[in-house]
Write an enzyme that holds these catalytic residues in place. Sequence first.
Site, PDB file in Angstrom:
ATOM      1  N   ARG A   3       0.813  -1.236   0.000  1.00  0.00           N
ATOM      2  CA  ARG A   3       0.000   0.000   0.000  1.00  0.00           C
ATOM      3  C   ARG A   3       0.838   1.275   0.000  1.00  0.00           C
ATOM      4  NH1 ARG A   3      -3.487  -2.667   3.861  1.00  0.00           N
ATOM      5  NH2 ARG A   3      -5.139  -3.746   2.751  1.00  0.00           N
ATOM      6  N   LYS A  48       2.434  10.957 -12.563  1.00  0.00           N
ATOM      7  CA  LYS A  48       1.599   9.971 -13.253  1.00  0.00           C
ATOM      8  C   LYS A  48       2.417   8.697 -13.445  1.00  0.00           C
ATOM      9  CE  LYS A  48      -1.578  12.690 -16.090  1.00  0.00           C
ATOM     10  NZ  LYS A  48      -2.016  12.913 -17.500  1.00  0.00           N
ATOM     11  N   GLU A  77       8.615  16.021 -26.852  1.00  0.00           N
ATOM     12  CA  GLU A  77       7.963  16.593 -25.669  1.00  0.00           C
ATOM     13  C   GLU A  77       8.433  18.037 -25.429  1.00  0.00           C
ATOM     14  OE1 GLU A  77       5.434  15.279 -24.317  1.00  0.00           O
ATOM     15  OE2 GLU A  77       5.576  13.099 -24.432  1.00  0.00           O
ATOM     16  N   LYS A 115       6.895  22.019 -17.024  1.00  0.00           N
ATOM     17  CA  LYS A 115       6.002  20.915 -16.666  1.00  0.00           C
ATOM     18  C   LYS A 115       5.640  20.951 -15.185  1.00  0.00           C
ATOM     19  CE  LYS A 115       4.623  16.241 -16.822  1.00  0.00           C
ATOM     20  NZ  LYS A 115       4.704  14.900 -17.396  1.00  0.00           N
ATOM     21  N   GLU A 121      -5.295  16.886 -12.688  1.00  0.00           N
ATOM     22  CA  GLU A 121      -5.759  17.075 -14.063  1.00  0.00           C
ATOM     23  C   GLU A 121      -7.238  17.418 -14.168  1.00  0.00           C
ATOM     24  OE1 GLU A 121      -3.640  14.569 -16.897  1.00  0.00           O
ATOM     25  OE2 GLU A 121      -5.413  14.584 -18.179  1.00  0.00           O
ATOM     26  N   ARG A 131      -3.632  20.935 -16.523  1.00  0.00           N
ATOM     27  CA  ARG A 131      -2.722  19.806 -16.768  1.00  0.00           C
ATOM     28  C   ARG A 131      -3.105  19.053 -18.041  1.00  0.00           C
ATOM     29  NH1 ARG A 131      -0.029  15.254 -12.719  1.00  0.00           N
ATOM     30  NH2 ARG A 131       1.317  14.442 -14.355  1.00  0.00           N
ATOM     31  N   ASN A 157      -1.474  17.021 -22.593  1.00  0.00           N
ATOM     32  CA  ASN A 157      -1.842  15.906 -23.468  1.00  0.00           C
ATOM     33  C   ASN A 157      -1.893  16.299 -24.945  1.00  0.00           C
ATOM     34  OD1 ASN A 157      -2.191  13.942 -21.390  1.00  0.00           O
ATOM     35  ND2 ASN A 157      -4.094  14.957 -20.817  1.00  0.00           N
ATOM     36  N   HIS A 199      -1.391  13.829 -27.689  1.00  0.00           N
ATOM     37  CA  HIS A 199      -1.375  12.505 -27.053  1.00  0.00           C
ATOM     38  C   HIS A 199      -2.625  11.663 -27.308  1.00  0.00           C
ATOM     39  CE1 HIS A 199       2.247  13.918 -25.207  1.00  0.00           C
ATOM     40  NE2 HIS A 199       2.389  12.825 -24.486  1.00  0.00           N
ATOM     41  N   HIS A 215      -1.295   8.464 -28.561  1.00  0.00           N
ATOM     42  CA  HIS A 215      -1.426   7.200 -27.823  1.00  0.00           C
ATOM     43  C   HIS A 215      -2.145   6.138 -28.643  1.00  0.00           C
ATOM     44  CE1 HIS A 215      -0.710   8.790 -23.454  1.00  0.00           C
ATOM     45  NE2 HIS A 215       0.402   8.553 -24.117  1.00  0.00           N
ATOM     46  N   HIS A 275       7.364   6.703 -28.516  1.00  0.00           N
ATOM     47  CA  HIS A 275       6.456   7.708 -27.969  1.00  0.00           C
ATOM     48  C   HIS A 275       6.660   9.060 -28.659  1.00  0.00           C
ATOM     49  CE1 HIS A 275       3.728   9.511 -25.132  1.00  0.00           C
ATOM     50  NE2 HIS A 275       4.628  10.404 -24.777  1.00  0.00           N
TER      51      HIS A 275
END
Lengths: 343, 343
Positions: free
Chosen positions: A108, A130, A172, A214, A224, A228, A232, A235, A239, A249
């Site tokens: 945990r 993330k 990026e 960033k 987000e 934020r 993307n 993306h 993606h 990527h």
Amino acid sequence: MQRIAYTFTNSTVQYYLDTDFIHLEKLADREHAVIITDEHIQRRHQRKLKDWAKIVIPPGEGSKVQSVVDTIIARLLFLGADRDTLLIGVGGGVVTDITGYVASVYMRGLKFGFVPTTLLAMVDAAIGGKNGVDVGPYKNMVGTIRQPAFLLYDYKFLKTLPAAEWINGFAEIIKHAAIADPKLFRELEGQRPAIYRKDSKKLSLLVRRNVLIKSGIVKKDEFEKSDRKLLNFGHSLGHAIENLYGLSHGQAISIGMAYAAIISEEITGFKETERLHRLLASYGLPLKITVQTDKIMAVLRMDKKRQKEQIRYILLDKIGKARVIPIPMERLERILEAVLDKG
Amino acid sequence: MQRIAYTFTNSTVQYYLDTDFIHLEKLADREHAVIITDEHIQRRHQRKLKDWAKIVIPPGEGSKVQSVVDTIIARLLFLGADRDTLLIGVGGGVVTDITGYVASVYMRGLKFGFVPTTLLAMVDAAIGGKNGVDVGPYKNMVGTIRQPAFLLYDYKFLKTLPAAEWINGFAEIIKHAAIADPKLFRELEGQRPAIYRKDSKKLSLLVRRNVLIKSGIVKKDEFEKSDRKLLNFGHSLGHAIENLYGLSHGQAISIGMAYAAIISEEITGFKETERLHRLLASYGLPLKITVQTDKIMAVLRMDKKRQKEQIRYILLDKIGKARVIPIPMERLERILEAVLDKG
């Protein structure tokens, strides 16, 4: 060494910029730490890593899956890792994403830190908390948002970085410039990627600038809910094609940004598509790929940015200014059908 | 219906006590919700569940594993679940633990709620936000702490609860009394479990009291830095034997509490072992099992409460007052070797 700290919702992240891997010994007690890395890094940097407990995974996006998480967890149990164990991800985005995810769920939650070794991980993937894994063609479908305790930047890792990986990082960087920093965009237009490779001062400033862009965006909106999402840019489509067509990527989001610019023309009246395309191409990044629209739509329907029958698409008003615009899936399909290269 | 709200670190949980399953329609939009339940509940309560999208898993602790999580995620993708989808766990502790875990990681986090259907889930498992899965013999080795949005209590589910499950619930109720509520302990000494089964008023008061005990402890220490650890009374040894010997959770922690009382005698001077043993036995719970000490020590070494070479054991000073005491693994092994029944 430069040190920066950002305090996010639940924790503070220490950034150690422009330092040496050896500094890790001050951040981690070797008796209670496990490094997670990949076979490339392990082979190229054996000496640096030799005194640390390690879990070594196969390189590449193919490792960003639950079965590799299961293997890492079994190894941690075998190594006797407990709640006081620190996990350290040493590698590119795949390694840092999977390390952050394992650290979020093992017992945990363990403390963790990153040593990003690729340009892309340094300016983007390792920042912002993330983490997660892919599920089939769906990128990052499972994961959490949880910040590392520290990020250690040793630019010497970039010396062994393959050229293709270097180019990936610039995808990026150009994204950051396109959505938030028109001055950086102009600076990039005046340079070539090779310059940053040769001039370590320029590189250090470039990385730092992207870390600040960033981290600043994430600090304002860690979970987000608003700005934020702008990160993307490129993306959604990116993606969708990345795992479908086996692209890197950087290549995938370059193509994603190139098409997002064209879609922006139609929806926001964006007028600088040509300029964005030229910059991407000059850094060795692709602008299109031959695809099947129906396959792409099937993946886009599962995009995390989809909300019921709309997808929240990131579009440009102008270079340096982006916006989230909900587009009904049907309209998006019509637009993509018209603009995508179907061979 | 009674409504209680507890605000934890990051969110507020609404408890709807003494209500009917039908009330779920007010808490969830059926078009954007998926129920996760098990085959027993699905068979016994088909009518209640028929209008909801459902994922049905096999019943029992064997389902609390990563492969079942993988299956649920694949089903959610198939059902088109997105970030606006609400997950609802309807079942016992296995269902609520796995639902909370899936909801914590699918698309980096969905909202979720619980309808506990066993006494044990109502008084313990569904409360407090701990979720996760087992890894081999290690209980809850992987998971997160994240609170549900709501808990809905419909005691009519208990009418179909098998007798063995009813007894299981009392193990956690006796635990709450032993660590925190000497008055409840005395009340339980004056009753038999069958009374609560027949008298719905008594049952309702008992569940409410246990909800308040557990929620109060969790609210003060959600991330288990101090007093929440006390809720692990009976659980170190209990978890070690549960999966090793195929015991129910209630049986396992009853045996764990019975031995923790004996260990307390040696370490804190606890004098009420006989009283605790009598109460457990009168509710149909076991006090010992024939075991192999080395097997148990191997699992205890991986207990989440272990810290380097010590294990933080929960011991009693007296009925109603517990304490965390670090015991070196070697000393624990010697004590267990002396007290455990080795057949």
